[in-house]
Design an enzyme around this catalytic site. Sequence first.
Site, PDB file in Angstrom:
ATOM      1  N   PHE A   2       0.687  -1.150  -0.009  1.00 57.00           N
ATOM      2  CA  PHE A   2       0.128  -0.106  -0.084  1.00 57.00           C
ATOM      3  C   PHE A   2       0.770   1.250  -0.062  1.00 57.00           C
ATOM      4  CE2 PHE A   2       0.935   0.081   4.641  1.00 57.00           C
ATOM      5  CZ  PHE A   2       0.989   1.519   4.820  1.00 57.00           C
ATOM      6  N   LYS A   9      -1.092  -7.025  -9.249  1.00 63.06           N
ATOM      7  CA  LYS A   9      -2.175  -7.347  -8.167  1.00 63.06           C
ATOM      8  C   LYS A   9      -1.706  -6.265  -7.048  1.00 63.06           C
ATOM      9  CE  LYS A   9      -2.830  -8.571  -4.440  1.00 63.06           C
ATOM     10  NZ  LYS A   9      -3.324  -7.430  -3.447  1.00 63.06           N
ATOM     11  N   GLU A  58      -5.001  -3.848  -1.769  1.00 66.50           N
ATOM     12  CA  GLU A  58      -6.308  -3.652  -1.980  1.00 66.50           C
ATOM     13  C   GLU A  58      -6.840  -2.496  -1.150  1.00 66.50           C
ATOM     14  OE1 GLU A  58      -4.817  -5.822  -0.487  1.00 66.50           O
ATOM     15  OE2 GLU A  58      -5.675  -6.793   1.266  1.00 66.50           O
ATOM     16  N   CYS A  98       9.288   2.061   3.339  1.00 65.06           N
ATOM     17  CA  CYS A  98      10.214   0.786   3.732  1.00 65.06           C
ATOM     18  C   CYS A  98      11.762   1.329   3.884  1.00 65.06           C
ATOM     19  CB  CYS A  98      10.084  -0.180   2.738  1.00 65.06           C
ATOM     20  SG  CYS A  98      10.800   0.613   0.990  1.00 65.06           S
ATOM     21  N   GLU A 122       8.911  -3.959  13.416  1.00 65.91           N
ATOM     22  CA  GLU A 122       8.695  -3.071  12.309  1.00 65.91           C
ATOM     23  C   GLU A 122       7.499  -1.900  12.579  1.00 65.91           C
ATOM     24  OE1 GLU A 122       7.789  -3.808   8.301  1.00 65.91           O
ATOM     25  OE2 GLU A 122       8.686  -2.168   7.330  1.00 65.91           O
TER      26      GLU A 122
HETATM   27  P1  NAD Z   1       1.571  -6.537   3.182  1.00 64.96           P
HETATM   28  O1  NAD Z   1       2.554  -7.720   3.021  1.00 64.96           O
HETATM   29  O2  NAD Z   1       0.421  -6.729   4.000  1.00 64.96           O
HETATM   30  O3  NAD Z   1       0.765  -6.688   1.646  1.00 64.96           O
HETATM   31  C1  NAD Z   1       1.611  -6.628   0.497  1.00 64.96           C
HETATM   32  C2  NAD Z   1       0.687  -7.219  -0.545  1.00 64.96           C
HETATM   33  O4  NAD Z   1       0.532  -8.601  -0.382  1.00 64.96           O
HETATM   34  C3  NAD Z   1      -0.488  -6.487  -1.025  1.00 64.96           C
HETATM   35  O5  NAD Z   1      -0.899  -6.710  -2.251  1.00 64.96           O
HETATM   36  C4  NAD Z   1      -1.438  -7.654  -0.199  1.00 64.96           C
HETATM   37  O6  NAD Z   1      -2.755  -7.604  -0.655  1.00 64.96           O
HETATM   38  C5  NAD Z   1      -0.956  -8.884  -0.395  1.00 64.96           C
HETATM   39  N1  NAD Z   1      -1.102  -9.921   0.889  1.00 64.96           N
HETATM   40  C6  NAD Z   1      -1.153  -9.334   2.119  1.00 64.96           C
HETATM   41  N2  NAD Z   1      -1.350 -10.419   2.907  1.00 64.96           N
HETATM   42  C7  NAD Z   1      -1.103 -11.408   2.062  1.00 64.96           C
HETATM   43  C8  NAD Z   1      -1.036 -12.865   2.369  1.00 64.96           C
HETATM   44  N3  NAD Z   1      -1.497 -13.540   3.650  1.00 64.96           N
HETATM   45  N4  NAD Z   1      -1.170 -13.957   1.391  1.00 64.96           N
HETATM   46  C9  NAD Z   1      -0.959 -13.441  -0.038  1.00 64.96           C
HETATM   47  N5  NAD Z   1      -0.857 -12.034  -0.124  1.00 64.96           N
HETATM   48  C10 NAD Z   1      -1.059 -11.234   1.004  1.00 64.96           C
HETATM   49  O7  NAD Z   1       2.282  -5.551   3.275  1.00 64.96           O
HETATM   50  P2  NAD Z   1       1.646  -3.705   3.203  1.00 64.96           P
HETATM   51  O8  NAD Z   1       1.224  -3.489   4.466  1.00 64.96           O
HETATM   52  O9  NAD Z   1       0.835  -3.382   2.149  1.00 64.96           O
HETATM   53  O10 NAD Z   1       3.194  -2.826   2.764  1.00 64.96           O
HETATM   54  C11 NAD Z   1       3.811  -2.364   4.090  1.00 64.96           C
HETATM   55  C12 NAD Z   1       4.965  -3.523   4.258  1.00 64.96           C
HETATM   56  O11 NAD Z   1       5.727  -3.360   3.076  1.00 64.96           O
HETATM   57  C13 NAD Z   1       5.948  -2.975   5.185  1.00 64.96           C
HETATM   58  O12 NAD Z   1       6.624  -4.281   5.855  1.00 64.96           O
HETATM   59  C14 NAD Z   1       7.241  -2.293   4.340  1.00 64.96           C
HETATM   60  O13 NAD Z   1       8.390  -2.195   5.038  1.00 64.96           O
HETATM   61  C15 NAD Z   1       7.081  -3.391   3.149  1.00 64.96           C
HETATM   62  N6  NAD Z   1       7.685  -2.667   2.070  1.00 64.96           N
HETATM   63  C16 NAD Z   1       9.054  -3.033   1.784  1.00 64.96           C
HETATM   64  C17 NAD Z   1       9.771  -2.476   0.746  1.00 64.96           C
HETATM   65  C18 NAD Z   1      11.081  -2.875   0.354  1.00 64.96           C
HETATM   66  O14 NAD Z   1      11.408  -2.516  -0.854  1.00 64.96           O
HETATM   67  N7  NAD Z   1      11.722  -3.792   0.778  1.00 64.96           N
HETATM   68  C19 NAD Z   1       9.009  -1.472   0.051  1.00 64.96           C
HETATM   69  C20 NAD Z   1       7.638  -0.988   0.429  1.00 64.96           C
HETATM   70  C21 NAD Z   1       7.223  -1.611   1.381  1.00 64.96           C
END
Ligand code: NAD
Length: 496
Positions: free
Chosen positions: A149, A173, A176, A281, A380
């Site tokens: 997100f 994808k 959401e 991140c 985190e």
């Molecule tokens: P998230 O892991 O909750 O979701 C990321 C994606 O995975 C979304 O599209 C979501 O719909 C999907 N998803 C969520 N749960 C899932 C599951 N159980 N099975 C399959 N798909 C699933 O992350 P978020 O809250 O959207 O984003 C924040 C996180 O992303 C933080 O931990 C941040 O550090 C990380 N982030 C990392 C980087 C990097 O480059 N390392 C960059 C941006 C964000």
Amino acid sequence: MKRISHWIGGQVVAGTSGKRGPVFNPATGEQTGDVDLASAAEVDAAVETAAGAFREWRAASLSQRTTILFAFRELLDRHRDDLAAIITSEHGKVLSDAKGEVARGIENVEFACGVPHLLKGGFSEQPSRGVDVYSIRQPLGVVAGITPFNFPAMVPMWMFANAIACGNTFILKPSEKDPSPSLFFAELWRQAGLPDGVFSVVQGAREAVDRLLDHPEVAALSFVGSTPVARHIYETGTRNGKRVQALGGAKNHMVVLPDADIEAAADAAVSAGYGSAGERCMAISTVVAVGDVGERLVEAIAARIPAVKVGAGNDPTSEMGPLVTREHRDKVATYLEDQSLGGARLVVDGRGNTPEGDGFFLGPSLVDGVTPGSKVYDDEIFGPVLSVVRVDTYDEAIRLVNDNQYGNGVAIFTRDGGAARKFQFEVQVGMVGVNVPIPVPVAYYSFGGWKASLFGDTHMYGPDGIHFYTRTKVVTSRWPEPGPGRVDLAFPSNNT
Ligand code: NAD
């Protein structure tokens, strides 16, 4: 209320699963939309369309592809402000930050415009008499991107620009929580002349992701998100024979040595800790104050916090917007409670610094005397909570950083070039800033952390992106010199 649907075969396709998720304006707390959540059957339809489009797209000439990429880049440039406004309306970040996100994303499209050069292979003439050997890079097929997100425009651009330029078809994808930029991209790709089916969007959550992980026609997955999900994507995708790059969470440290410019370090800590409400991140989460800088640094950071104006992202006077959802804001606030602080001192409590209304706000908070083992250090947080850990020596600082499970970004503030070089040599983190708090690499390098911040061996975008979205073929060819040929049944050796 807005309904946000899929994009398949060059058009918006309404969801049929009957499942939807709410989309909010985080600044007001109001629900502004409903996003369709794809079933496995809807994912299958998108994959089938993408697989059909791949047959033509992989044969498109490099100049056809770059004509479209340049047109797409021009459209993005023209619509920077529109895209930024969409980001702010669903994510909440302030408009200036959203524009920065768009600008950093466009860099990746510009990089991909150079794909004819990037896809050049190697050539060796005459390794054996009459023999040439050369390598070519070919696309993988249908590839998918699953994005978080916090950068609903930039992270998709990290992926799809290179993937499509290399001749793949791409399924996005998106998160959401803020799904609308994905459809804006789809419309701009259409206007740029991209053939239908080369870029698709399936909205959804876990069910959609699980199908992408299982589908035999999906050749590769790029993921950015939290570490537990990154691990799941990597393990499942690779078990299913796919190429996977999965970037996870972070806990970024900023080490401040005693000789640093304290005013510059405090400015950096405030902008990198509270920018985008700490939902980056690469945000700085922990300041490591070495030697006697702790007192001065904490004072200088605390003195700056009242000037950070918290407010709606579309108010040009705001410097920090709300968090993405009410649940996330409430979770971040728990890190300010005694059981999370583990004895650390709450210097500035952001809970009292929120605008009127139902927006998902939490003001900037500062915690001093934080120690490993407390939740505020170990987790985190992904919100506007900046911790200060005090250590006596450089050696303690480097140990602290290297012992952390994450290794995404890190920064050192010092006036000593030798100390900075020693740090860069020793630190176990993928992206390092020297007097730069958020060292996100430019698009012609690649982005990626170490340890629990990345699963797989390929970083994202830049040269690693081209590598990830192509596979190499090596051709060994023999053309006999004109004249009567010679039949040779011996095993080929290099000294014929
Ligand atoms: P998230 O892991 O909750 O979701 C990321 C994606 O995975 C979304 O599209 C979501 O719909 C999907 N998803 C969520 N749960 C899932 C599951 N159980 N099975 C399959 N798909 C699933 O992350 P978020 O809250 O959207 O984003 C924040 C996180 O992303 C933080 O931990 C941040 O550090 C990380 N982030 C990392 C980087 C990097 O480059 N390392 C960059 C941006 C964000």
